[in-house]
Motif scaffolding. Structure first.
Motif, PDB file in Angstrom:
ATOM      1  N   ARG A  91      26.956  42.573  -8.346  1.00  0.00           N
ATOM      2  CA  ARG A  91      26.756  41.269  -8.508  1.00  0.00           C
ATOM      3  C   ARG A  91      25.319  41.107  -8.690  1.00  0.00           C
ATOM      4  O   ARG A  91      24.518  40.292  -9.409  1.00  0.00           O
ATOM      5  N   GLY A 140      23.663  41.826 -11.489  1.00  0.00           N
ATOM      6  CA  GLY A 140      23.820  40.983 -12.535  1.00  0.00           C
ATOM      7  C   GLY A 140      25.114  41.409 -13.748  1.00  0.00           C
ATOM      8  O   GLY A 140      24.989  41.058 -14.654  1.00  0.00           O
ATOM      9  N   ALA A 141      25.924  42.147 -13.172  1.00  0.00           N
ATOM     10  CA  ALA A 141      27.115  42.713 -13.689  1.00  0.00           C
ATOM     11  C   ALA A 141      27.860  41.181 -13.926  1.00  0.00           C
ATOM     12  O   ALA A 141      28.317  40.523 -12.998  1.00  0.00           O
ATOM     13  N   PRO A 142      28.446  40.916 -15.140  1.00  0.00           N
ATOM     14  CA  PRO A 142      29.378  39.995 -15.550  1.00  0.00           C
ATOM     15  C   PRO A 142      30.732  40.060 -14.882  1.00  0.00           C
ATOM     16  O   PRO A 142      31.154  41.177 -14.601  1.00  0.00           O
ATOM     17  N   ILE A 143      31.232  38.903 -14.562  1.00  0.00           N
ATOM     18  CA  ILE A 143      32.578  39.102 -13.212  1.00  0.00           C
ATOM     19  C   ILE A 143      33.666  39.854 -14.241  1.00  0.00           C
ATOM     20  O   ILE A 143      34.297  40.559 -13.473  1.00  0.00           O
ATOM     21  N   GLU A 185      27.879  31.871  -4.865  1.00  0.00           N
ATOM     22  CA  GLU A 185      27.020  32.763  -5.024  1.00  0.00           C
ATOM     23  C   GLU A 185      26.991  33.450  -6.322  1.00  0.00           C
ATOM     24  O   GLU A 185      26.287  33.577  -7.289  1.00  0.00           O
ATOM     25  N   SER A 186      28.250  33.822  -6.804  1.00  0.00           N
ATOM     26  CA  SER A 186      28.709  34.592  -7.883  1.00  0.00           C
ATOM     27  C   SER A 186      28.472  33.624  -9.208  1.00  0.00           C
ATOM     28  O   SER A 186      28.051  33.805 -10.168  1.00  0.00           O
ATOM     29  N   ILE A 216      25.163  33.297 -10.169  1.00  0.00           N
ATOM     30  CA  ILE A 216      24.708  34.639 -10.927  1.00  0.00           C
ATOM     31  C   ILE A 216      25.145  34.226 -12.416  1.00  0.00           C
ATOM     32  O   ILE A 216      24.639  34.613 -13.515  1.00  0.00           O
ATOM     33  N   LEU A 217      26.391  33.883 -12.579  1.00  0.00           N
ATOM     34  CA  LEU A 217      27.408  33.780 -13.858  1.00  0.00           C
ATOM     35  C   LEU A 217      26.377  32.729 -14.653  1.00  0.00           C
ATOM     36  O   LEU A 217      26.055  32.915 -15.864  1.00  0.00           O
ATOM     37  N   LYS A 242      23.280  31.553 -14.507  1.00  0.00           N
ATOM     38  CA  LYS A 242      21.963  31.997 -15.064  1.00  0.00           C
ATOM     39  C   LYS A 242      21.220  30.683 -15.333  1.00  0.00           C
ATOM     40  O   LYS A 242      20.732  30.777 -16.676  1.00  0.00           O
TER      41      LYS A 242
END
Lengths: 283, 303
Positions: A182, A185-188, B8-9, B12-13, B15
């Motif tokens: 994560r 920056g790897a997409p989910i 958190e994720s 990042i998603l 952005k």
């Protein structure tokens, strides 16, 4: 002392599992009809088995049912497991809702779905009452559709169990690798397809073995839902074996069909057990 | 612990887009995706309960998911006390009792034997132990059709054909494989040091089992009991093959009741009967399902 304590169980398993397998296999090479007799006829019963159109129907149905059941339950179970893994509220409630069908007997499941799919009063009636007048759902009485009703009921019953096993697998995935991915920056969706699902391989294998096992021996569901009908259109190897053995006085043919079932299953189970036991660290 | 769409994720998603909006949308999507299948999974149970509480007239006029207008327990009473199953008309109650007479000894015996076998396979080394365990494991997975014919013969020879003790015996035999697997896989995870220390202190075979292992093995005892109870209670194949008349378990009686009724089918009675046959295992799952999941995860995902 260990040997003494273990021996009754081992004796029972030797006789009732391996002895019985040998007996049934032996019987399949005899001319037994209503009672067992030991006049050997070679492979003749297997020839008769595979010339029997009912057995061919049973095998075709097994292929349809087995594939759709395994694929359907695995995909749906994985989807639900991933969703439940998203730190949601009422997780326990959701889990219970998806798991409860597993507590039911296949007979109960069959009875329920027989009611829900009843051509006159069930789903069709409900949809028409809601205003969809042309809605038609008669799969239970259509010979080339009835096998799919068994898939629906079977998937409904086993999906919760698949979900539980995969959820256990998901919770066991190493969080360090995930955090690293994560941060990179790897997409989910890539995290799932590249890291998590590959890491679930052992859990998928367990799921597959259990599903294959349930599919091959499934008997109660068919009996309760369609009784093998209409005609013989939902015959499965298990129902074929039962009727040959107990109602049609073809003991040897029944034994041959059971032997074919065992060999099929063994070819899936033995490699699985071998890899499981071999990979385990010595204790 | 694993990946979750937490703050958190989500950050990042997204952005740079509004984190809060993304998060709320994501959450709604997740709940939406869960609630729809949950409703579908729950509908059969709801329909079964509603239908069992309706009169036949209301069943014909309403639909499978409509709430009963006038709740009646007539169908429940009838299937419990006086519905005809085969040639007798005593309702399900006797068969329900049979299932308890079968399930209680079968569960206790197979869990007891499984615990001892598992203890030996996990903690005592002897020649060929792994191969033997593999042979026991294979016994879990055989299609039971392969043992039906010789088992019928054996029960006949033991004069147990068509009796409740006969069914108990069958369930114990094929249950032992599973319970042995559960206990062995659980005991393997107990640190070997505990076992060694106890041996050095002079604890014998039984002392180690009863004083050290058993007190810490309640999670796997729960799993084994739940697994065996539901498996034996829900059995149909052995019941229909080896039980006769008044010794049949409730699943066989339910199937006979539903599939042999002549004339107009009484769906309210079918559903009430299905509920009666399902209640004990549903209660066990609701009450103890958590322990089952936890133990199963330890026992089944890992070899």
């Amino acid at each position: 002392m260990p040997a003494i304590v273990l021996s009754p169980s081992l004796a029972v398993i030797t006789v009732c599992v391996y002895g019985f397998i040998a007996y049934t296999a032996l019987l399949s090479f005899t001319g037994s009809k209503m009672f067992a007799n030991f006049t050997f006829v070679g492979w003749r019963q297997y020839g008769r088995l595979f010339e029997n159109p009912r057995w061919i129907t049973a095998i075709e149905n097994m292929a349809i049912f087995g594939c759709l059941y395994i694929i359907g339950a695995t995909c749906l179970g994985l989807f639900i497991a991933i969703l439940i893994d998203q730190r949601i509220r009422f997780e326990g409630v959701f889990r219970a809702v998806f798991l409860y069908p597993m507590a039911l007997s296949f007979v109960v499941t069959g009875v329920i779905w027989q009611w829900l799919l009843n051509p006159g009063l069930g789903l069709e009636h409900m949809m028409r009452e809601l205003g969809w007048d042309s809605f038609s759902f008669q799969w239970l009485i259509e010979p080339d559709r009835a096998i799919y009703t068994i898939v629906i009921a079977g998937v409904w019953q086993v999906t919760g169990f698949v979900m539980a096993l995969l959820l256990a697998g998901l919770r066991g995935v190493d969080t360090e690798i995930l955090r690293a991915a994560r941060i990179d920056g790897a997409p989910i969706h890539k995290v799932y397809t590249r890291i998590i699902i590959p890491a679930l391989r052992p859990a998928f294998l367990t799921v597959f073995v259990i599903e294959a096992h349930l599919a091959i021996k499934s008997y109660d569901l068919v009996v309760a839902l369609t009784k093998g009908g209409p005609g013989v259109s939902t015959e499965l190897p298990s129902t074929f074996m039962y009727s040959m053995t107990f109602t049609r006085n073809e003991l040897a043919v029944g034994a041959a069909s059971a032997t074919v079932m065992l060999v099929t299953l063994a070819s899936i189970i033995i490699p699985y057990l071998y890899s499981e036991l071999r990979n385990e660290p010595a204790t | 612990m694993s990946l979750r769409l937490d703050a958190e994720s989500a950050a990042i998603l997204s952005k740079g887009t509004d984190i809060k909006v993304t998060r709320i949308l994501g959450r709604s999507f997740i709940y939406g995706c869960l609630i729809i299948p949950a409703a579908v999974f729950l509908a059969p149970l709801v329909s079964m309960i509603f239908t069992s509480l309706k009169s036949m007239d209301e069943i014909r006029s309403g639909n499978i998911l409509s709430f009963p207008k006038a709740i009646t327990f007539e169908a429940w009473k009838h299937v419990w006390h006086s519905a005809c199953i085969g040639v007798t008309c005593g309702g399900l109650k006797g068969y329900f009792g049979n299932s308890f007479l079968i399930v209680i000894p079968a569960t206790l015996l197979s869990v007891g034997f499984g615990a001892l076998n598992g203890y030996i396979f996990a903690n005592w080394r002897f020649r060929g132990d792994n191969i033997l365990f593999g042979l026991v494991l294979f016994g879990c997975f055989i299609p039971l059709q392969i043992v039906l014919i010789p088992m019928a013969g054996l029960l006949g020879q033991l004069k147990l054909a068509g009796t409740i003790p006969g069914l108990v015996l069958v369930h114990v035999v094929y249950g032992i494989c599973f319970t042995t697997m559960f206990f062995r896989n659980y005991f393997v995870t107990v640190p070997a040091e505990i076992f060694k220390a106890a041996r050095i202190d002079g604890a014998g075979f039984w002392a180690v089992f009863f004083r050290i292992l058993l007190p810490i093995s309640w999670p796997i005892v729960m799993v084994s009991i739940i697994w065996q109870f539901t498996g034996v209670w829900n059995d149909f194949l052995f019941g229909v093959s080896f039980a006769a008349g008044s010794s049949q378990p409730v699943t066989v009686a339910l199937n006979n009741l539903v599939n042999t009724s002549t004339g107009t089918k009484a769906y309210n009675e079918d559903m009430a009967a299905a509920m009666i046959a399902a209640l004990p295992t549903i209660i066990i799952y609701v009450a103890a399902g958590r322990y089952f999941l936890r133990g199963l995860m330890a026992g089944a995902v890992k070899g």
